[in-house]
Design an enzyme around this catalytic site. Structure first.
Site, PDB file in Angstrom:
ATOM      1  N   THR A   1      57.918  34.957  33.586  1.00  0.00           N
ATOM      2  CA  THR A   1      57.748  33.932  32.548  1.00  0.00           C
ATOM      3  C   THR A   1      56.377  33.249  32.611  1.00  0.00           C
ATOM      4  O   THR A   1      56.036  32.471  31.731  1.00  0.00           O
ATOM      5  CB  THR A   1      58.857  32.846  32.662  1.00  0.00           C
TER       6      THR A   1
ATOM      7  N   ARG B   1      45.798  39.306  51.033  1.00  0.00           N
ATOM      8  CA  ARG B   1      44.517  39.961  50.707  1.00  0.00           C
ATOM      9  C   ARG B   1      43.623  40.234  51.899  1.00  0.00           C
ATOM     10  O   ARG B   1      42.862  41.186  51.901  1.00  0.00           O
ATOM     11  CB  ARG B   1      43.725  39.078  49.727  1.00  0.00           C
TER      12      ARG B   1
ATOM     13  N   CYS C   1      40.702  36.845  40.417  1.00  0.00           N
ATOM     14  CA  CYS C   1      40.147  37.286  39.128  1.00  0.00           C
ATOM     15  C   CYS C   1      38.618  37.301  39.118  1.00  0.00           C
ATOM     16  O   CYS C   1      37.999  38.229  38.589  1.00  0.00           O
ATOM     17  CB  CYS C   1      40.663  36.408  37.998  1.00  0.00           C
TER      18      CYS C   1
ATOM     19  N   SER D   1      42.788  28.952  32.152  1.00  0.00           N
ATOM     20  CA  SER D   1      43.998  29.762  32.365  1.00  0.00           C
ATOM     21  C   SER D   1      44.071  30.281  33.800  1.00  0.00           C
ATOM     22  O   SER D   1      45.149  30.652  34.263  1.00  0.00           O
ATOM     23  CB  SER D   1      44.071  30.934  31.385  1.00  0.00           C
TER      24      SER D   1
ATOM     25  N   LYS E   1      36.660  33.186  48.716  1.00  0.00           N
ATOM     26  CA  LYS E   1      37.383  34.411  48.324  1.00  0.00           C
ATOM     27  C   LYS E   1      36.426  35.451  47.742  1.00  0.00           C
ATOM     28  O   LYS E   1      36.539  36.641  48.013  1.00  0.00           O
ATOM     29  CB  LYS E   1      38.429  34.089  47.245  1.00  0.00           C
TER      30      LYS E   1
ATOM     31  N   HIS F   1      36.757  34.622  32.106  1.00  0.00           N
ATOM     32  CA  HIS F   1      35.819  34.108  33.104  1.00  0.00           C
ATOM     33  C   HIS F   1      34.448  34.755  32.873  1.00  0.00           C
ATOM     34  O   HIS F   1      34.356  35.956  32.585  1.00  0.00           O
ATOM     35  CB  HIS F   1      36.280  34.489  34.529  1.00  0.00           C
TER      36      HIS F   1
ATOM     37  N   ASN G   1      40.388  37.066  32.350  1.00  0.00           N
ATOM     38  CA  ASN G   1      40.869  36.828  33.722  1.00  0.00           C
ATOM     39  C   ASN G   1      42.357  37.088  33.877  1.00  0.00           C
ATOM     40  O   ASN G   1      42.830  37.342  34.989  1.00  0.00           O
ATOM     41  CB  ASN G   1      40.545  35.390  34.149  1.00  0.00           C
TER      42      ASN G   1
HETATM   43  C1  11C Z   1      41.151  30.384  39.109  1.00  0.00           C
HETATM   44  N1  11C Z   1      40.581  32.439  40.246  1.00  0.00           N
HETATM   45  O1  11C Z   1      40.454  30.731  38.151  1.00  0.00           O
HETATM   46  C2  11C Z   1      41.555  31.379  40.178  1.00  0.00           C
HETATM   47  C3  11C Z   1      42.948  31.855  39.894  1.00  0.00           C
HETATM   48  O2  11C Z   1      43.431  33.680  44.295  1.00  0.00           O
HETATM   49  O3  11C Z   1      44.482  34.668  42.714  1.00  0.00           O
HETATM   50  C4  11C Z   1      43.440  32.957  40.805  1.00  0.00           C
HETATM   51  C5  11C Z   1      43.562  32.540  42.245  1.00  0.00           C
HETATM   52  C6  11C Z   1      43.848  33.708  43.138  1.00  0.00           C
HETATM   53  O4  11C Z   1      41.575  29.244  39.256  1.00  0.00           O
END
Ligand code: 11C
Length: 340
Positions: free
Chosen positions: A11, A99, A130, A160, A215, A243, A316
């Site tokens: 959802t 990860r 993303c 988002s 990350k 993004h 994204n």
């Molecule tokens: C954001 N990149 O735009 C993040 C969302 O580690 O999967 C995804 C966070 C992740 O806020």
């Protein structure tokens, strides 16, 4: 013969896109189930022209199911992914939980599909963040040609990425700007996001970086090459989906901008739109709903010996999350499960 597929977190924004993309790419599905937490139980979600009623994740038996696409947070993943894997169902996880584990593959199919072989050990495969996914799609073919030494990236990340609450906050705050009696203070974000930008995504680390920035460094090294140095500044911008990234690359060897453009034109998952004229580049609103990572503004950086600049935009929720997860499922099917 196809696969029995589960979408966990059906959802949410990403779960919803996973169902759309499985249908759009005609993933060979024999049976599909949508799972959600108890509070969303019975919610209807679409899969192609079918409607699925969500079932309870807490009581679901993963035995006999082939692939589970997880689009829930790290806490729920921690609880349910090992249950699914133990039942013999391969988990493709969109959270950050696994990860960085050495025995869990972190895969972007255009870049490191061979890493899938590692998945047989724990039956869990991680999907990257993303902002990393779209960047490595652009970097890998250039690294293969001229070896990347260092990357300096600034991101412009849509709301988002912060889920439905992020989208709602931008929408409500934007409306409230024109109606001062209806004040909508920041809740999801740390400062006003409407008509503003915020240089802060995820938590702060001791180094002064944010986790989002960390990350991008750790994941690029794991996916492409640990020798690549990356420094990132991640910024939230008032865009709903898509993004963008301004990427500066320093190579070991000289790479001419025209050759880089030709290499990227031929690269999987990449679409080059790069005309040096008004509008000859891609902006986030144009990438929504698309599978590609768009590259524009490819140009030499004359301040260093072997430097290039480029602009990289992608949806994204798709390449950065749901599409990449479905592409991993495709690789898993072709190389390990071999049913489709
Ligand atoms: C954001 N990149 O735009 C993040 C969302 O580690 O999967 C995804 C966070 C992740 O806020």
């Amino acid at each position: 013969m196809g696969y029995r597929v589960v979408v966990v977190g059906a959802t949410g924004n990403v779960g919803h896109e996973m169902l759309n993309i499985l249908a759009e790419r005609q993933f060979p599905v024999d049976e599909i189930t949508a799972l959600a937490s108890r509070k969303s139980l019975g919610t209807e979600v679409s899969f192609g022209d079918k409607t699925l009623k969500t079932k309870d994740l807490d009581t679901f038996d993963f035995t006999g199911w082939d692939i589970a696409l997880f689009a829930v947070g790290s806490d729920a993943t921690k609880k349910y992914a090992p249950i699914a894997a133990k039942a013999g169902c391969y988990v493709i996880d969109n959270s950050s939980l696994y990860r960085y584990d050495a025995d869990i593959p972190l895969i972007v199919p255009e870049v490191n599909p061979d890493a899938i072989e590692l998945a047989v050990k724990r039956k869990i495969i991680a999907n990257p963040n993303c902002s990393t996914a779209q960047m490595v799609v652009a970097l890998k073919p250039l690294h293969d040609r001229a070896r990347i030494k260092r990357v300096v990236v600034s991101t412009y990340q849509s709301v988002s990425g912060a889920g439905k609450e992020g989208i709602d906050e931008l929408w409500d705050q934007t409306k409230s700007i024109y109606n001062p009696t209806d004040d909508k203070p920041a809740r999801k974000f740390t400062k006003q996001i409407a008509f503003n930008v915020i240089p802060h995504i995820d938590v702060f680390m001791d180094s002064g970086e944010t986790k989002e920035e960390w990350k991008m460094v750790a994941e690029t090294k794991k996916i492409i090459d640990p020798s690549i140095k990356v420094t990132a500044t991640c910024v939230r911008v008032p865009v709903f989906v898509g993004h963008s990234e301004a990427i500066n690359i320093e190579f070991e060897e000289f790479l001419d901008e025209d050759e880089a453009r030709d290499i990227l034109r031929e690269s999987p998952g990449v679409m080059v739109i790069d005309k040096r004229e008004d509008g000859g580049y891609v902006t986030p609103v144009e990438c929504v709903g698309d599978f590609a990572t768009f590259i524009s503004r490819i140009r030499q950086d004359s301040t260093i010996d072997n430097g290039l600049n480029l602009w990289c935009v992608s949806d994204n929720l798709r390449k950065g999350a749901a599409l990449n997860a479905v592409q991993i499922a495709e690789v898993l099917g072709q190389r390990i499960l071999k049913k489709g």
